[in-house]
Design an enzyme around this catalytic site. Sequence first.
Site, mmCIF file in Angstrom:
data_model
loop_
_atom_site.group_PDB
_atom_site.id
_atom_site.type_symbol
_atom_site.label_atom_id
_atom_site.label_comp_id
_atom_site.label_asym_id
_atom_site.label_seq_id
_atom_site.Cartn_x
_atom_site.Cartn_y
_atom_site.Cartn_z
ATOM 1 N N ASN A 149 0.558 -4.250 -8.391
ATOM 2 C CA ASN A 149 1.080 -4.309 -7.016
ATOM 3 C C ASN A 149 1.954 -5.547 -6.873
ATOM 4 O O ASN A 149 1.818 -6.503 -7.651
ATOM 5 C CB ASN A 149 -0.108 -4.412 -6.047
ATOM 6 C CG ASN A 149 0.311 -4.489 -4.587
ATOM 7 O OD1 ASN A 149 1.152 -3.706 -4.130
ATOM 8 N ND2 ASN A 149 -0.262 -5.426 -3.841
ATOM 9 N N ASP A 172 -5.619 -7.376 -2.639
ATOM 10 C CA ASP A 172 -4.810 -8.509 -3.116
ATOM 11 C C ASP A 172 -5.621 -9.531 -3.913
ATOM 12 O O ASP A 172 -5.378 -10.744 -3.813
ATOM 13 C CB ASP A 172 -4.096 -9.193 -1.932
ATOM 14 C CG ASP A 172 -3.168 -8.239 -1.196
ATOM 15 O OD1 ASP A 172 -2.590 -7.355 -1.852
ATOM 16 O OD2 ASP A 172 -3.033 -8.360 0.030
ATOM 17 N N MET A 223 1.011 1.253 1.565
ATOM 18 C CA MET A 223 0.251 0.582 2.632
ATOM 19 C C MET A 223 -1.159 1.146 2.831
ATOM 20 O O MET A 223 -1.750 0.965 3.891
ATOM 21 C CB MET A 223 1.037 0.656 3.948
ATOM 22 C CG MET A 223 2.394 -0.028 3.888
ATOM 23 S SD MET A 223 2.300 -1.761 3.403
ATOM 24 C CE MET A 223 1.626 -2.474 4.894
ATOM 25 N N ARG A 224 -1.687 1.831 1.833
ATOM 26 C CA ARG A 224 -3.043 2.388 1.931
ATOM 27 C C ARG A 224 -3.980 1.663 0.988
ATOM 28 O O ARG A 224 -3.561 1.241 -0.097
ATOM 29 C CB ARG A 224 -3.036 3.869 1.559
ATOM 30 C CG ARG A 224 -2.209 4.710 2.492
ATOM 31 C CD ARG A 224 -2.910 4.876 3.810
ATOM 32 N NE ARG A 224 -2.085 5.573 4.777
ATOM 33 C CZ ARG A 224 -2.460 5.793 6.024
ATOM 34 N NH1 ARG A 224 -3.621 5.367 6.472
ATOM 35 N NH2 ARG A 224 -1.658 6.427 6.851
ATOM 36 N N GLU A 231 11.293 -10.778 -5.013
ATOM 37 C CA GLU A 231 10.498 -9.611 -5.413
ATOM 38 C C GLU A 231 11.338 -8.675 -6.269
ATOM 39 O O GLU A 231 10.869 -8.128 -7.269
ATOM 40 C CB GLU A 231 10.003 -8.834 -4.182
ATOM 41 C CG GLU A 231 9.001 -9.587 -3.335
ATOM 42 C CD GLU A 231 8.490 -8.737 -2.172
ATOM 43 O OE1 GLU A 231 8.317 -7.520 -2.330
ATOM 44 O OE2 GLU A 231 8.265 -9.306 -1.084
ATOM 45 N N HIS A 266 2.877 -8.443 -3.919
ATOM 46 C CA HIS A 266 2.454 -8.939 -2.608
ATOM 47 C C HIS A 266 3.342 -10.132 -2.234
ATOM 48 O O HIS A 266 3.608 -10.988 -3.077
ATOM 49 C CB HIS A 266 0.980 -9.366 -2.677
ATOM 50 C CG HIS A 266 0.453 -9.847 -1.364
ATOM 51 N ND1 HIS A 266 0.175 -8.985 -0.311
ATOM 52 C CD2 HIS A 266 0.177 -11.094 -0.911
ATOM 53 C CE1 HIS A 266 -0.245 -9.692 0.722
ATOM 54 N NE2 HIS A 266 -0.258 -10.976 0.381
ATOM 55 N N GLY A 277 11.276 1.192 0.462
ATOM 56 C CA GLY A 277 11.425 1.357 -0.985
ATOM 57 C C GLY A 277 12.440 0.440 -1.634
ATOM 58 O O GLY A 277 13.032 0.795 -2.660
ATOM 59 N N SER A 278 12.619 -0.775 -1.077
ATOM 60 C CA SER A 278 13.608 -1.656 -1.712
ATOM 61 C C SER A 278 13.140 -2.131 -3.091
ATOM 62 O O SER A 278 13.956 -2.348 -3.990
ATOM 63 C CB SER A 278 13.959 -2.841 -0.808
ATOM 64 O OG SER A 278 12.883 -3.739 -0.702
HETATM 65 C C1 GRF Z 1 7.243 -5.826 0.103
HETATM 66 O O1 GRF Z 1 7.394 -7.002 0.848
HETATM 67 C C2 GRF Z 1 6.045 -5.926 -0.801
HETATM 68 O O2 GRF Z 1 5.790 -7.226 -1.243
HETATM 69 C C3 GRF Z 1 4.926 -5.478 0.103
HETATM 70 O O3 GRF Z 1 5.475 -4.449 0.889
HETATM 71 C C4 GRF Z 1 6.884 -4.639 0.986
HETATM 72 C C5 GRF Z 1 7.508 -3.365 0.498
HETATM 73 O O4 GRF Z 1 8.895 -3.343 0.716
HETATM 74 N N1 GRF Z 1 3.776 -5.054 -0.668
HETATM 75 P P1 GRF Z 1 9.788 -2.195 0.105
HETATM 76 O O5 GRF Z 1 9.254 -0.851 0.625
HETATM 77 O O6 GRF Z 1 9.696 -2.267 -1.400
HETATM 78 O O7 GRF Z 1 11.163 -2.465 0.599
#
Ligand code: GRF
Length: 210
Positions: free
Chosen positions: A108, A146, A91-92, A175, A110, A12-13
């Site tokens: 989303n 994606d 991740m689903r 990100e 990516h 969840g960063s």
């Molecule tokens: C990130 O690299 C994002 O681009 C990808 O999954 C990762 C999620 O990281 N879709 P976090 O859980 O937000 O730290």
Amino acid sequence: MLKLVVFISGRGSNLKAILSHIEDGSLKAKVCAVISDKPDAAGLELAREAGVPAIVIPRMAKSRSLAEFNTELATTALRYSPDLVVLAGFMRVVTTEFLSAFPERVVNIHPSLLPSFKGLHAQKQALEAGVMFAGCTVHYVSEEVDSGGIIAQAVVPVHPNDSEDSLSQRILEKEHKLFPAALQAFASGKIKIGDTGKIQQETHSLISLY
Ligand code: GRF
């Protein structure tokens, strides 16, 4: 105030970055709920600390179908009437049962410069391809993974001695800036929700910023 429901599966960063930009006033939005398919996702704790409802919807409960799982995700998120649904490391695979509940409202992030390197291990794919620049993309979510319309991108250099970890870390830092900035573009009305036509023009300033 832009109402968000955020979906996560892990650390969840990106959620943390969104919450801290809301906290410092640079993102005029509210996270109404955080939903995870994993009960042990570290991001759930971040939500609780911020006073945001943290909801777990496991994929495998009652050995249901992917369609049923997606319907439950949609029904739960709909309770919060979000303006945008934000996938931040979810991740689903989301299906039409989910997407049709939020037309043109699911975004989303990516870790590649789409349309290159879709799917899992995007940073490893970039290294194996020998590219000199990598980055991240905020995009609309469509049924094909994606592949929805591009909203904003940020670029990082690839260094000759990069490992998957070092490149991932460099991209992740971008990100954490790009996602809140893209959401703020919706919050300010710079990008009109659902108006996918003009996005490239409207977000060009985001690209040059990073
Ligand atoms: C990130 O690299 C994002 O681009 C990808 O999954 C990762 C999620 O990281 N879709 P976090 O859980 O937000 O730290």
